[in-house]
Motif scaffolding. Structure first.
Motif, PDB file in Angstrom:
ATOM      1  N   LYS A 283      32.518  68.959  48.344  1.00  0.00           N
ATOM      2  CA  LYS A 283      33.282  68.994  47.094  1.00  0.00           C
ATOM      3  C   LYS A 283      32.619  68.042  46.112  1.00  0.00           C
ATOM      4  N   ALA A 284      33.014  68.151  44.835  1.00  0.00           N
ATOM      5  CA  ALA A 284      32.465  67.325  43.747  1.00  0.00           C
ATOM      6  C   ALA A 284      30.982  67.654  43.526  1.00  0.00           C
TER       7      ALA A 284
ATOM      8  N   ARG B 209      32.634  75.184  50.118  1.00  0.00           N
ATOM      9  CA  ARG B 209      33.338  74.574  48.992  1.00  0.00           C
ATOM     10  C   ARG B 209      34.531  75.418  48.558  1.00  0.00           C
TER      11      ARG B 209
ATOM     12  N   ILE C 211      38.673  74.355  48.729  1.00  0.00           N
ATOM     13  CA  ILE C 211      39.578  74.387  47.571  1.00  0.00           C
ATOM     14  C   ILE C 211      40.797  75.266  47.866  1.00  0.00           C
TER      15      ILE C 211
ATOM     16  N   ARG D  37      43.454  73.558  49.881  1.00  0.00           N
ATOM     17  CA  ARG D  37      43.761  72.213  49.357  1.00  0.00           C
ATOM     18  C   ARG D  37      45.139  71.710  49.760  1.00  0.00           C
TER      19      ARG D  37
ATOM     20  N   LEU E 118      46.933  72.873  40.031  1.00  0.00           N
ATOM     21  CA  LEU E 118      45.878  71.926  40.398  1.00  0.00           C
ATOM     22  C   LEU E 118      44.698  72.669  41.033  1.00  0.00           C
ATOM     23  N   ILE E 119      44.997  73.587  41.934  1.00  0.00           N
ATOM     24  CA  ILE E 119      43.925  74.346  42.572  1.00  0.00           C
ATOM     25  C   ILE E 119      43.214  75.220  41.537  1.00  0.00           C
TER      26      ILE E 119
ATOM     27  N   ASP F 157      42.784  74.530  38.422  1.00  0.00           N
ATOM     28  CA  ASP F 157      41.901  73.647  37.661  1.00  0.00           C
ATOM     29  C   ASP F 157      40.652  73.300  38.468  1.00  0.00           C
ATOM     30  N   GLU F 158      40.837  73.074  39.768  1.00  0.00           N
ATOM     31  CA  GLU F 158      39.679  72.766  40.620  1.00  0.00           C
ATOM     32  C   GLU F 158      38.715  73.944  40.683  1.00  0.00           C
TER      33      GLU F 158
ATOM     34  N   GLN G 198      36.728  73.872  37.535  1.00  0.00           N
ATOM     35  CA  GLN G 198      35.695  72.834  37.630  1.00  0.00           C
ATOM     36  C   GLN G 198      34.568  73.260  38.581  1.00  0.00           C
ATOM     37  N   GLU G 199      34.958  73.995  39.628  1.00  0.00           N
ATOM     38  CA  GLU G 199      33.957  74.435  40.604  1.00  0.00           C
ATOM     39  C   GLU G 199      32.916  75.329  39.945  1.00  0.00           C
TER      40      GLU G 199
END
Length: 497
Positions: free
Chosen positions: A405-406, A432, A436, A439, A472-473, A475-476, A479-480
């Motif tokens: 992640k990240a 990855r 997610i 999560r 939240l997921i 949004d992740e 970002q992914e």
């Protein structure tokens, strides 16, 4: 009585005496102590195979050190064996009688076939992958060649050629040139050639070895930041370097340790001959040999699980990994992998198996702290004892744990050698996305999902209601898309009814 009793194996080799002390923790072997002494017993053999007094004294002194550590270990948990030099020495009884008194336990002198079988079992217990193996082991006074499948030896051979005896015969002046290499290789070929056809008739899928010569070569490769895979071309380069050095006191190869130098040239001559006779293109380093073979056969139920299963189970217990969540991620990885398999033309090979291992271990660093747990996890993977995973396997595991992640470390993905860079990216993308989706760490809220893959474009289809309930997921996942752009992958999230 200790819940984890100690086990000891002592191997009186022709070049070195070794003592390995372990205990069984969480179905995995934990090394407690290792002692190695370069006794070079075989160097004390004269032309009539009689051991000189100086060699006997060196050996007995070493065993007096070992005896100190045996005092606290149950007798039934101790194995002490001797190999080629004490098989052929005409005065071996003189040494063994005194050694038995010092150790307080009798030494077993293995036949060549028993030694070869124990070496093979050590490889079988500590290696993973293709089951049909050809195993080489170059000792001080003998070389063992074994073909086997799984835990079963199909053909075993022990030849009286070794790195110490060949040093005495062909490199006694400590000078290196094409002439003494040629003589050593011819002598080795004379011993090896008559047996080659029988092995070729059996066939093999992989060639493995773990003796001192091969360990020395692996150390040179590690110094060069290369995987510990010994190729015929690499051996030719090393031989050329040795000859260019001209003599032992000038032998300087980066990564070659000082204590390995005296018998390095003679070991290389034998190994090159093995490669040539068996038409071997590359050899992988094994983490196990005779000591591990004796040890694992002494431990309970060591054939019940694969070596990788034992290793993962042990790490899971030691680092208190959340097994339910790891399984959840693993199942989601399987689903995404199946969606991607056709378009990416990926199979459930070793890369897939390492991906599944990464699912089990991706949170291994959490025991230390959350903030840098990926860095901690990477350090553990790179430095822990991981039987069943070679250096290349570790490289891929480490980068998957680091980048699950990240931010994505592209250079680490490129530097690993287990799979191609492209395949490593594919495996990382799958991991990855699975992390997610999982999560919330709750099986009851996992969504039904689908993936449509076209080259590097991924369309992830998720229920609209689920997406709305999990901002939240969502949004992740957005970002992914930015993270994956760094490796030229794209992801679109599509809501379904």
């Amino acid at each position: 009585m200790s819940a984890h009793p100690l086990y000891a194996v002592i191997d009186l080799g022709s070049n070195s005496f070794h003592m390995l002390i372990t205990r069984l923790v969480a179905d995995s072997v934990q090394v407690v102590d290792k002692v190695k002494r370069k006794v070079r017993l075989a160097s004390g053999l004269d032309s009539h195979n009689k051991l000189d007094q100086a060699s006997i004294s060196r050996g007995l002194e070493c065993l007096s050190f070992f005896a100190e550590r045996l005092q606290d270990i149950p007798e039934e948990n101790i194995r002490i064996v001797a190999t080629a030099t004490l098989r052929i020495a005409t005065n071996a009884d003189e040494f063994i009688k005194q050694a038995n008194i010092i150790l307080g336990k009798n030494i077993t002198v293995l036949t060549g076939e028993q030694e070869a079988s124990s070496i093979y079992l050590g490889v079988a217990h500590t290696s993973c992958g293709k089951p049909n193996r050809l195993v080489f082991d170059i000792g001080g006074a003998s070389t063992e060649i074994v073909a086997g499948e799984g835990f079963d030896c199909q053909k075993v051979l022990s030849l009286n050629i070794g790195c110490v005896t060949f040093r005495n015969r062909f490199f006694s002046d400590d000078l290196f040139n094409s002439n003494n290499f040629s003589k050593a290789q011819l002598a080795a070929k004379t011993e090896i050639s008559p047996h080659v056809e029988d092995y070729k008739n059996l066939g093999w899928q992989i060639v493995l070895g773990g003796s001192g010569t091969m360990q020395a070569l692996a150390e040179i490769l590690l110094h060069q930041k290369q995987p510990a895979i010994i190729s015929a071309n690499f051996l030719a380069q090393i031989k050329k370097q040795i000859i260019n050095c001209q003599s032992l006191d000038q032998l300087k190869i980066p990564g070659l340790l000082a204590d390995r130098k005296p018998v390095f040239a003679s070991g290389i001559a034998i190994l090159i001959t093995l490669f040539e006779c068996f038409d071997v293109k590359e050899l992988q380093l094994s983490s196990g040999a005779i000591r591990e073979g004796l040890l694992y056969e002494m431990l309970p139920d060591m054939r019940a699980l694969t070596i990788r299963q034992r290793t993962v189970t042990s790490l899971t217990e030691k680092f208190h990994i959340d097994t339910e969540h790891a399984y959840r991620v693993s199942e989601t990885v399987d689903a995404i992998f199946d969606y991607c398999q056709s378009d990416w033309q990926i199979t459930k090979d070793n890369g897939y198996k390492l991906l599944k291992t990464a699912c089990a271990l991706h949170e291994i660093g959490l025991l230390l702290e959350f903030k840098r747990h990926q860095l901690h996890g990477t350090y553990i993977i790179e430095n822990a004892d991981l039987p069943g995973f070679d250096q290349a396997d570790r490289q891929l595991l480490a980068v998957l744990v680091l980048c699950y992640k990240a931010d994505i470390d592209i250079e680490r993905l490129k530097s690993q050698s287990a799979v191609s860079f492209e395949h490593a990216c594919q495996l990382l993308v799958i991991l990855r996305l699975a992390v997610i989706i999982c999560r919330r760490r709750n099986d009851d809220v996992l969504p039904h999902h689908n993936c449509v893959v076209k080259d590097k474009a991924i369309e992830l289809q998720l229920p609209k209601k689920w997406l709305h309930a999990h901002p939240l997921i969502c949004d992740e996942l957005r970002q992914e898309s930015q993270h994956l752009h760094s490796i030229d992958y794209t992801i679109d999230i599509i809501g379904t009814e």
